[in-house]
Design a protein around this motif. Structure first.
Motif, short mmCIF file in Angstrom:
data_model
loop_
_atom_site.label_atom_id
_atom_site.label_comp_id
_atom_site.label_asym_id
_atom_site.label_seq_id
_atom_site.Cartn_x
_atom_site.Cartn_y
_atom_site.Cartn_z
N VAL A 1 15.75 -30.25 -35.07
CA VAL A 1 16.57 -30.92 -33.96
C VAL A 1 15.76 -31.03 -32.82
N THR A 2 16.14 -32.39 -32.06
CA THR A 2 15.23 -32.81 -31.19
C THR A 2 16.17 -33.82 -30.33
N VAL A 3 15.59 -34.30 -29.15
CA VAL A 3 16.05 -35.22 -28.19
C VAL A 3 16.56 -36.46 -28.99
N LEU A 4 17.58 -37.25 -28.63
CA LEU A 4 17.83 -38.43 -29.36
C LEU A 4 16.86 -39.38 -29.05
N SER B 1 14.25 -13.33 -25.14
CA SER B 1 13.61 -13.38 -26.52
C SER B 1 14.53 -13.47 -27.55
N SER B 2 15.59 -12.90 -27.41
CA SER B 2 16.61 -12.90 -28.70
C SER B 2 17.13 -14.38 -28.94
N LEU B 3 17.30 -14.87 -27.84
CA LEU B 3 17.91 -16.45 -27.84
C LEU B 3 16.92 -17.50 -28.37
N GLU B 4 15.62 -17.12 -28.00
CA GLU B 4 14.57 -17.93 -28.50
C GLU B 4 14.41 -17.63 -29.89
N LYS B 5 14.74 -16.55 -30.53
CA LYS B 5 14.63 -16.27 -32.04
C LYS B 5 15.87 -16.93 -32.96
N ALA B 6 17.07 -16.62 -32.11
CA ALA B 6 18.00 -17.26 -32.91
C ALA B 6 18.19 -18.75 -32.79
N ALA B 7 17.89 -19.31 -31.64
CA ALA B 7 18.27 -20.66 -31.81
C ALA B 7 16.97 -21.15 -30.77
N PRO B 8 15.83 -21.18 -31.37
CA PRO B 8 14.50 -21.75 -30.62
C PRO B 8 14.73 -23.06 -29.88
N PHE B 9 15.52 -23.97 -30.59
CA PHE B 9 15.83 -25.28 -29.82
C PHE B 9 16.22 -25.36 -28.42
N MET B 10 17.18 -24.38 -28.23
CA MET B 10 17.83 -24.17 -27.06
C MET B 10 16.83 -23.74 -25.80
N VAL B 11 15.66 -23.30 -26.30
CA VAL B 11 14.81 -22.85 -25.27
C VAL B 11 13.77 -24.20 -25.46
N LYS B 12 13.42 -24.65 -26.29
CA LYS B 12 12.46 -25.61 -26.44
C LYS B 12 12.99 -26.90 -25.58
N LEU B 13 14.28 -27.31 -25.96
CA LEU B 13 14.97 -28.39 -25.46
C LEU B 13 15.47 -28.09 -24.21
N PHE B 14 15.27 -27.08 -23.42
CA PHE B 14 15.82 -26.71 -22.16
C PHE B 14 16.03 -28.03 -21.08
N ASN B 15 14.95 -28.70 -21.16
CA ASN B 15 15.02 -30.00 -20.34
C ASN B 15 15.98 -31.01 -20.58
N VAL B 16 16.31 -31.18 -22.06
CA VAL B 16 17.38 -31.97 -22.41
C VAL B 16 18.70 -31.60 -21.87
N PHE B 17 19.16 -30.27 -22.02
CA PHE B 17 20.05 -29.54 -21.49
C PHE B 17 20.25 -29.69 -20.08
N ILE B 18 19.28 -29.66 -19.33
CA ILE B 18 19.56 -29.77 -17.79
C ILE B 18 19.41 -31.26 -17.18
#
Ligand code: GLC
Length: 412
Positions: A279-282, A346-363
């Motif tokens: 999963v990545t940025v559009l 860290s448990s978020l990073e483990k369960a849904a790594p993209f949420m952390v990796k794509l933080f910039n997309v979200f904000i």
């Protein structure tokens, strides 16, 4: 006699146990309803006296909106707690309890600023951000690799090329998204429009959709996905989030545009594509810009509820938007936290790594037009974009007419 006493005692205990009942609306997209039910059980361990009854809502945000209009028109106390789309606070503010004085109780300074902005109407806090959304590109890692691509598409043209090649060879669809005539279509359209360098309104709220050719090109591109490049099925013009997700989850498409919630379902134990999805940025458009629509849901309180119901609702909302519950929801329903620090867990990073990796997309996700009569604006966009996608109107005419109607609706 003994039995009667027992029954009476049980009735009494239940009555005492639930000294107040409140209703709450909830969607059922993906795992959200199932997860909410568990959260309410946890809430009742702390507040055994508050009974929460869930009122399920249809999947379509547009249909939910129309239901709310009916609820508010009736001026009834139910539903007490309202799950509201991020685009509605301005419109529904007159029917919502003013929560400004509870800012600290809800710790709003710990929330993502964009989400707080979305619940602030004329300086007042009218709801509390619950989860945030941004449009994302899901892709089949395994298939991209099989066909020699070592990275997901960075531009829309790359996506078309990859989707054509892989879908033909595999006998599956290339790209699925939300093309039905409802709110989701506006979200998808905005992403094309922005990535092609256009917008609906400028910073001063003036209609600019017909300035330059970005809107015409974006619409033409959406249409070409179906009829020229043939990477999206004609049926996409009836798809909402779950239609696209089911198809993709069954291994029947290479790419999908969807919100974060899809991730946990795609990776659930019984999912045919478990572990095969990236999963990545559009992708960027010719305007050289990646763009994601800002989505998300907030919790408000019905102004017509009683004082006791409102007090109970405040406790429930505080609980559901607490750090631990946002984390629980993110891990189990795949819905993005609105609290900043949860992203560092860290448990978020483990369960849904993209949420952390794509933080910039979200904000950096972009809001749909911020106007009080957004629903009218959305309705106009839905009608014309859908007319183009179903071959009833050409993109030039659609943009011209859309601009005219938007100006009229916004009094310009
Ligand atoms: C998601 C978004 C919401 C948007 C809807 C459109 O639920 O969170 O903001 O309006 O999708 O389908």
């Amino acid at each position: 006699m003994k039995r009667l006493t027992l029954v009476l005692t049980l009735v009494l205990i239940t009555a005492v146990a639930f000294s107040i009942k409140i209703t709450m609306t909830s969607g059922g997209v993906g795992k959200e309803l199932e997860v909410l039910k568990k959260q309410i059980q946890m809430f009742n361990q702390i507040y055994p006296d508050i009974k929460v009854e869930i009122i399920p809502m249809p999947d379509s945000s547009t249909q939910r909106h129309d239901l709310y209009v009916t609820y508010f028109a009736a001026k009834q106390p139910d539903p007490v707690v309202l799950m509201l789309d991020v685009i509605w606070p301005a419109e529904f503010a007159p029917f919502l309890e003013d929560l400004t004085k509870y800012k600290d109780y809800f710790a709003l300074d710990r929330f993502l600023p964009g989400t707080v902005k979305s619940v602030t109407v004329n300086g007042k806090i009218v709801a509390i951000p619950w989860f945030t959304d941004a449009g994302l590109l899901y892709y089949r890692k395994d298939l991209l690799k099989k066909y020699g691509y070592d990275h997901p598409p960075r531009t829309w043209s790359e996506l078309v090329e990859m989707a054509q090649k892989i879908s033909k060879a595999e006998g599956i669809e290339g790209f699925v998204w939300q093309g039905a005539k409802y709110e989701g279509l506006v979200c998808d359209f905005m992403e094309y429009l922005w990535s092609f360098g256009g917008d609906v309104l400028d910073d001063n709220g003036k209609v600019v959709i017909d300035k330059g050719d970005a809107a015409v090109k974006a619409l033409q591109f959406m249409k070409d996905l179906i009829y020229k490049y043939k990477i999206s099925p004609e049926g996409v013009t009836t798809y909402m989030e779950e239609d696209a997700r089911r198809l993709f989850q069954n291994g029947k498409a290479v790419f999908m545009r969807n919100w974060p919630y899809a991730w946990s379902l795609l990776n659930s134990p019984d999912s045919p594509v478990r572990g095969k999805v990236g999963v990545t940025v559009l992708p960027m458009g010719p305007g050289g810009r990646h763009a994601a629509t800002l989505g998300g849901w907030v919790l408000g309180i019905n102004k017509y509820a009683s004082k006791e119901q409102k007090d109970a609702a405040i406790k429930l909302i505080r609980f559901l938007t607490s750090y631990h519950q946002e984390l629980y929801k993110a891990v189990n329903a795949g819905q993005n936290p609105t609290r900043k620090y949860v992203y560092q867990d860290s448990s978020l990073e483990k369960a849904a790594p993209f949420m952390v990796k794509l933080f910039n997309v979200f904000i950096n996700a972009l809001p749909r037009p911020r106007v009080a009569n957004y629903t009218d604006v959305s309705d106009i966009i839905q009608r014309y974009v859908h007319a183009v996608l179903t071959n009833q109107m050409d993109p030039q005419t659609a943009v011209k007419k859309m601009a005219k109607e938007l100006r009229w609706t916004l009094g310009q």
